[in-house]
Each structure stands twice: as structure tokens, then as C-alpha cells.
Design an enzyme around this catalytic site. Sequence first.
Site, PDB file in Angstrom:
ATOM      1  N   LYS A  89       0.831  -1.210   0.000  1.00 15.42           N
ATOM      2  CA  LYS A  89       0.000   0.000   0.000  1.00 15.42           C
ATOM      3  C   LYS A  89       0.871   1.269   0.000  1.00 15.42           C
ATOM      4  O   LYS A  89       0.664   2.163  -0.810  1.00 15.42           O
ATOM      5  CB  LYS A  89      -0.932   0.022   1.236  1.00 15.42           C
ATOM      6  CG  LYS A  89      -1.866  -1.193   1.312  1.00 15.42           C
ATOM      7  CD  LYS A  89      -2.792  -1.108   2.507  1.00 15.42           C
ATOM      8  CE  LYS A  89      -2.100  -1.184   3.862  1.00 15.42           C
ATOM      9  NZ  LYS A  89      -1.434  -2.480   4.148  1.00 15.42           N
ATOM     10  N   ARG A 139      -9.392   0.677   9.470  1.00 13.61           N
ATOM     11  CA  ARG A 139      -8.956  -0.697   9.734  1.00 13.61           C
ATOM     12  C   ARG A 139      -9.990  -1.481  10.519  1.00 13.61           C
ATOM     13  O   ARG A 139      -9.781  -2.657  10.797  1.00 13.61           O
ATOM     14  CB  ARG A 139      -7.672  -0.669  10.539  1.00 13.61           C
ATOM     15  CG  ARG A 139      -6.395  -0.951   9.726  1.00 13.61           C
ATOM     16  CD  ARG A 139      -5.284  -0.811  10.700  1.00 13.61           C
ATOM     17  NE  ARG A 139      -4.047  -1.460  10.403  1.00 13.61           N
ATOM     18  CZ  ARG A 139      -3.033  -0.892   9.778  1.00 13.61           C
ATOM     19  NH1 ARG A 139      -3.151   0.295   9.259  1.00 13.61           N
ATOM     20  NH2 ARG A 139      -1.891  -1.541   9.676  1.00 13.61           N
ATOM     21  N   ARG A 181      11.397  -6.143   4.769  1.00  8.16           N
ATOM     22  CA  ARG A 181      11.152  -4.698   4.594  1.00  8.16           C
ATOM     23  C   ARG A 181      12.167  -3.871   5.380  1.00  8.16           C
ATOM     24  O   ARG A 181      12.475  -4.176   6.529  1.00  8.16           O
ATOM     25  CB  ARG A 181       9.737  -4.340   5.057  1.00  8.16           C
ATOM     26  CG  ARG A 181       9.483  -2.831   5.042  1.00  8.16           C
ATOM     27  CD  ARG A 181       8.028  -2.453   5.028  1.00  8.16           C
ATOM     28  NE  ARG A 181       7.312  -2.791   6.237  1.00  8.16           N
ATOM     29  CZ  ARG A 181       6.010  -2.585   6.402  1.00  8.16           C
ATOM     30  NH1 ARG A 181       5.286  -2.074   5.412  1.00  8.16           N
ATOM     31  NH2 ARG A 181       5.419  -2.932   7.527  1.00  8.16           N
ATOM     32  N   ARG A 191      11.651  -2.041  10.973  1.00  5.36           N
ATOM     33  CA  ARG A 191      10.648  -1.694  11.980  1.00  5.36           C
ATOM     34  C   ARG A 191      10.562  -2.776  13.048  1.00  5.36           C
ATOM     35  O   ARG A 191      10.629  -3.959  12.743  1.00  5.36           O
ATOM     36  CB  ARG A 191       9.276  -1.536  11.306  1.00  5.36           C
ATOM     37  CG  ARG A 191       9.033  -0.137  10.790  1.00  5.36           C
ATOM     38  CD  ARG A 191       7.820  -0.033   9.916  1.00  5.36           C
ATOM     39  NE  ARG A 191       6.615  -0.640  10.478  1.00  5.36           N
ATOM     40  CZ  ARG A 191       5.433  -0.634   9.862  1.00  5.36           C
ATOM     41  NH1 ARG A 191       5.294  -0.056   8.690  1.00  5.36           N
ATOM     42  NH2 ARG A 191       4.396  -1.211  10.421  1.00  5.36           N
ATOM     43  N   ARG A 219       0.019  -9.419  13.514  1.00  3.74           N
ATOM     44  CA  ARG A 219      -0.611  -8.375  12.691  1.00  3.74           C
ATOM     45  C   ARG A 219      -1.467  -8.984  11.593  1.00  3.74           C
ATOM     46  O   ARG A 219      -2.519  -8.449  11.245  1.00  3.74           O
ATOM     47  CB  ARG A 219       0.465  -7.452  12.112  1.00  3.74           C
ATOM     48  CG  ARG A 219       1.055  -6.548  13.190  1.00  3.74           C
ATOM     49  CD  ARG A 219       2.370  -5.962  12.782  1.00  3.74           C
ATOM     50  NE  ARG A 219       2.281  -5.146  11.600  1.00  3.74           N
ATOM     51  CZ  ARG A 219       3.273  -4.986  10.727  1.00  3.74           C
ATOM     52  NH1 ARG A 219       4.424  -5.600  10.900  1.00  3.74           N
ATOM     53  NH2 ARG A 219       3.113  -4.232   9.685  1.00  3.74           N
TER      54      ARG A 219
HETATM   55  P1  ADP Z   1       1.560  -1.741   7.636  1.00  2.00           P
HETATM   56  O1  ADP Z   1       1.990  -0.662   6.678  1.00  2.00           O
HETATM   57  O2  ADP Z   1       2.608  -2.759   7.828  1.00  2.00           O
HETATM   58  O3  ADP Z   1       0.215  -2.268   7.313  1.00  2.00           O
HETATM   59  P2  ADP Z   1       1.007   0.431   9.391  1.00  2.00           P
HETATM   60  O4  ADP Z   1       2.210   1.283   9.274  1.00  2.00           O
HETATM   61  O5  ADP Z   1      -0.200   0.812   8.623  1.00  2.00           O
HETATM   62  O6  ADP Z   1       1.438  -1.060   9.055  1.00  2.00           O
HETATM   63  O7  ADP Z   1       0.586   0.283  10.910  1.00  2.00           O
HETATM   64  C1  ADP Z   1       1.508  -0.013  11.923  1.00  2.00           C
HETATM   65  C2  ADP Z   1       0.772  -0.106  13.249  1.00  2.00           C
HETATM   66  O8  ADP Z   1       0.176   1.164  13.554  1.00  2.00           O
HETATM   67  C3  ADP Z   1      -0.378  -1.101  13.282  1.00  2.00           C
HETATM   68  O9  ADP Z   1       0.041  -2.420  13.584  1.00  2.00           O
HETATM   69  C4  ADP Z   1      -1.256  -0.504  14.388  1.00  2.00           C
HETATM   70  O10 ADP Z   1      -0.732  -0.776  15.677  1.00  2.00           O
HETATM   71  C5  ADP Z   1      -1.106   0.991  14.146  1.00  2.00           C
HETATM   72  N1  ADP Z   1      -2.139   1.519  13.223  1.00  2.00           N
HETATM   73  C6  ADP Z   1      -1.926   2.090  12.011  1.00  2.00           C
HETATM   74  N2  ADP Z   1      -3.090   2.474  11.453  1.00  2.00           N
HETATM   75  C7  ADP Z   1      -4.070   2.140  12.321  1.00  2.00           C
HETATM   76  C8  ADP Z   1      -5.489   2.247  12.315  1.00  2.00           C
HETATM   77  N3  ADP Z   1      -6.147   2.788  11.267  1.00  2.00           N
HETATM   78  N4  ADP Z   1      -6.176   1.764  13.387  1.00  2.00           N
HETATM   79  C9  ADP Z   1      -5.541   1.238  14.436  1.00  2.00           C
HETATM   80  N5  ADP Z   1      -4.210   1.084  14.507  1.00  2.00           N
HETATM   81  C10 ADP Z   1      -3.462   1.529  13.471  1.00  2.00           C
HETATM   82  P1  ADP Z   2       2.201  -1.827   3.228  1.00  5.25           P
HETATM   83  O1  ADP Z   2       2.247  -0.302   3.177  1.00  5.25           O
HETATM   84  O2  ADP Z   2       0.956  -2.377   2.600  1.00  5.25           O
HETATM   85  O3  ADP Z   2       2.438  -2.358   4.597  1.00  5.25           O
HETATM   86  P2  ADP Z   2       4.770  -1.697   1.808  1.00  5.25           P
HETATM   87  O4  ADP Z   2       4.503  -0.772   0.667  1.00  5.25           O
HETATM   88  O5  ADP Z   2       5.544  -1.160   2.954  1.00  5.25           O
HETATM   89  O6  ADP Z   2       3.378  -2.373   2.314  1.00  5.25           O
HETATM   90  O7  ADP Z   2       5.506  -3.002   1.223  1.00  5.25           O
HETATM   91  C1  ADP Z   2       5.919  -4.062   2.075  1.00  5.25           C
HETATM   92  C2  ADP Z   2       7.260  -4.631   1.608  1.00  5.25           C
HETATM   93  O8  ADP Z   2       7.073  -5.320   0.366  1.00  5.25           O
HETATM   94  C3  ADP Z   2       8.332  -3.579   1.344  1.00  5.25           C
HETATM   95  O9  ADP Z   2       9.571  -4.110   1.721  1.00  5.25           O
HETATM   96  C4  ADP Z   2       8.251  -3.336  -0.165  1.00  5.25           C
HETATM   97  O10 ADP Z   2       9.516  -2.920  -0.683  1.00  5.25           O
HETATM   98  C5  ADP Z   2       7.864  -4.716  -0.671  1.00  5.25           C
HETATM   99  N1  ADP Z   2       6.997  -4.676  -1.862  1.00  5.25           N
HETATM  100  C6  ADP Z   2       6.048  -3.772  -2.187  1.00  5.25           C
HETATM  101  N2  ADP Z   2       5.445  -4.096  -3.341  1.00  5.25           N
HETATM  102  C7  ADP Z   2       6.020  -5.254  -3.769  1.00  5.25           C
HETATM  103  C8  ADP Z   2       5.829  -6.107  -4.908  1.00  5.25           C
HETATM  104  N3  ADP Z   2       4.928  -5.835  -5.851  1.00  5.25           N
HETATM  105  N4  ADP Z   2       6.595  -7.218  -5.006  1.00  5.25           N
HETATM  106  C9  ADP Z   2       7.519  -7.508  -4.053  1.00  5.25           C
HETATM  107  N5  ADP Z   2       7.742  -6.754  -2.951  1.00  5.25           N
HETATM  108  C10 ADP Z   2       7.009  -5.637  -2.811  1.00  5.25           C
END
Ligand code: ADP
Ligand code: ADP
Length: 216
Positions: free
Chosen positions: A14, A89, A128, A161, A172
Amino acid sequence: MKNIIFIGPPGAGKGTQAELICKNYGIKQISTGDILRANVAQMTPLGISAKSFMEKGKLVPDEIIIKMIKEEITKPENSNGILFDGFPRTIPQAIALDNMMVELGMNLDRVLLLEVPDEEIILRLSGRRICRTCQRTFHIVFNPPPDPKECDRGVCDIYQREDDKEETIMKRLAVYHDQTSPLIDYYESKGKLVRINGVGSLESIYDLITKAIQNN
Ligand code: ADP
Ligand code: ADP
């Protein structure tokens, strides 16, 4: 004006795709995860209340998140359109967003669901890495970070992270399936949802996303 929601499991790509889309459409990304992490780093009251939930891979309580979004959504720099990344979420968050949008006269154009199987998510999250300087996201195998000296905002400072360690990743994912995946039905019944296959090259996924946005 475009207002788009990105949903999908943690690690679906995302954030990676959001950066490209926002550049292309001139809209602003609101990433609740990024805002929370910045608050944790600065030890603000919001960061202090969110930290322990984040470390455990749990969701931060809805009322904290909703208050945070209310402040973000009305900022003038976001008036051209918003890409919500990582929000909503939960169903209560989605209902709160609907109400805010009605109040502010905003339209929701699309909800994009990035679908990626759990096995691939584990590979992506465990590899990541983030740059502390420019905030870009990389992957040790799929999208390796540049040479440290080539970071465009100084020297890259790559870190993993805390919640991208294996045990928290599994938690998660479980939280996603339990609390966030009900949003799929919620937005499908409103006719807003588009499913995107999130497995493939960054470019091919980006193409699917732009088509989904243009077919609105
Ligand atoms: P990822 O990109 O790996 O999906 P995020 O960066 O979006 O993770 O979120 C990291 C953490 O921040 C989540 O595991 C949660 O603890 C918190 N968080 C982020 N967005 C939300 C939300 N909309 N509601 C509740 N917790 C959130
Ligand atoms: P989210 O915001 O949904 O948590 P990220 O954009 O941070 O996801 O991506 C999660 C991990 O996967 C990162 O290390 C990123 O570089 C990698 N990634 C993202 N898109 C792809 C893809 N299409 N194929 C392989 N790896 C990817």
C-alpha cells in the site's frame, strides 16, 4: 478531486504504491501508521498512548485514530484529494469516516483492495527496510535500498521496523483477518470496492491501480 482508500494486509504494498499514485494524481497520502510512528519517535501524548499497541502488533483504539483523522482530513494541503493508507482498519473507523465525509461534503471514489497471500506477506514484511532520512520503503531482495551515499536527502539510514519481526508479523496478520477484512464486505456492498492482484512487479500493479481509478 479524488478520495481513495487503500486496504489490504500489512505488507501488501500500500505505502509503496501510494507514493506513486499521489505523485501522479496530485493528491495527498494520509498514512495512519506513518503519523503514529512520527508521534512515537517524538514522544508526543498521542505517541505515548499508541506505542504499546503498535509494539504488540495490535490496533490502536478507534477513538484515538478517529480523532487523529479528523485533524488530518481538514488540513488545507489535503483539499485536493486524499489517499487513505492504513485507514480505516475497523468497521467503527469506516463508519466514522463516512460520517466525516458527509459532514465535509467529500465523496469517496474508490476503495482499492490489494490482495496478497499470507506466505508472500511474511516474505515481504520480514525483508522490509525503511530509510530514516527519506522515509522510503525498500526490500532486501525485491527492492534493495540504494548505496547509502545515494539517498536523495542525505545519507540513507536503513532500519527494520520493530513490528516487522517474525512474531509480530503473525499477530498483525491475524488482526488483519479478524478486524480489518470485514471492511471488504462493507465497501463491496456500497459498490466502491475494486480488487487488485497485489502480486507482480511494482509497475504491473501500478497499472492495475490506475485503471481502477480511471474507471470510476
Ligand atoms: P503496515 O503498513 O505494515 O500495514 P502500518 O504502518 O499501517 O502497518 O501500521 C503499523 C501499526 O500502527 C499497526 O500495527 C497498528 O498498531 C497501528 N495503526 C496504524 N493504522 C491504524 C489504524 N487505522 N487503526 C488502528 N491502529 C493503526
Ligand atoms: P504496506 O504499506 O501495505 O504495509 P509496503 O509498501 O511497505 O506495504 O511493502 C511491504 C514490503 O514489500 C516492502 O519491503 C516493499 O519494498 C515490498 N513490496 C512492495 N510491493 C512489492 C511487490 N509488488 N513485489 C515484491 N515486494 C514488494
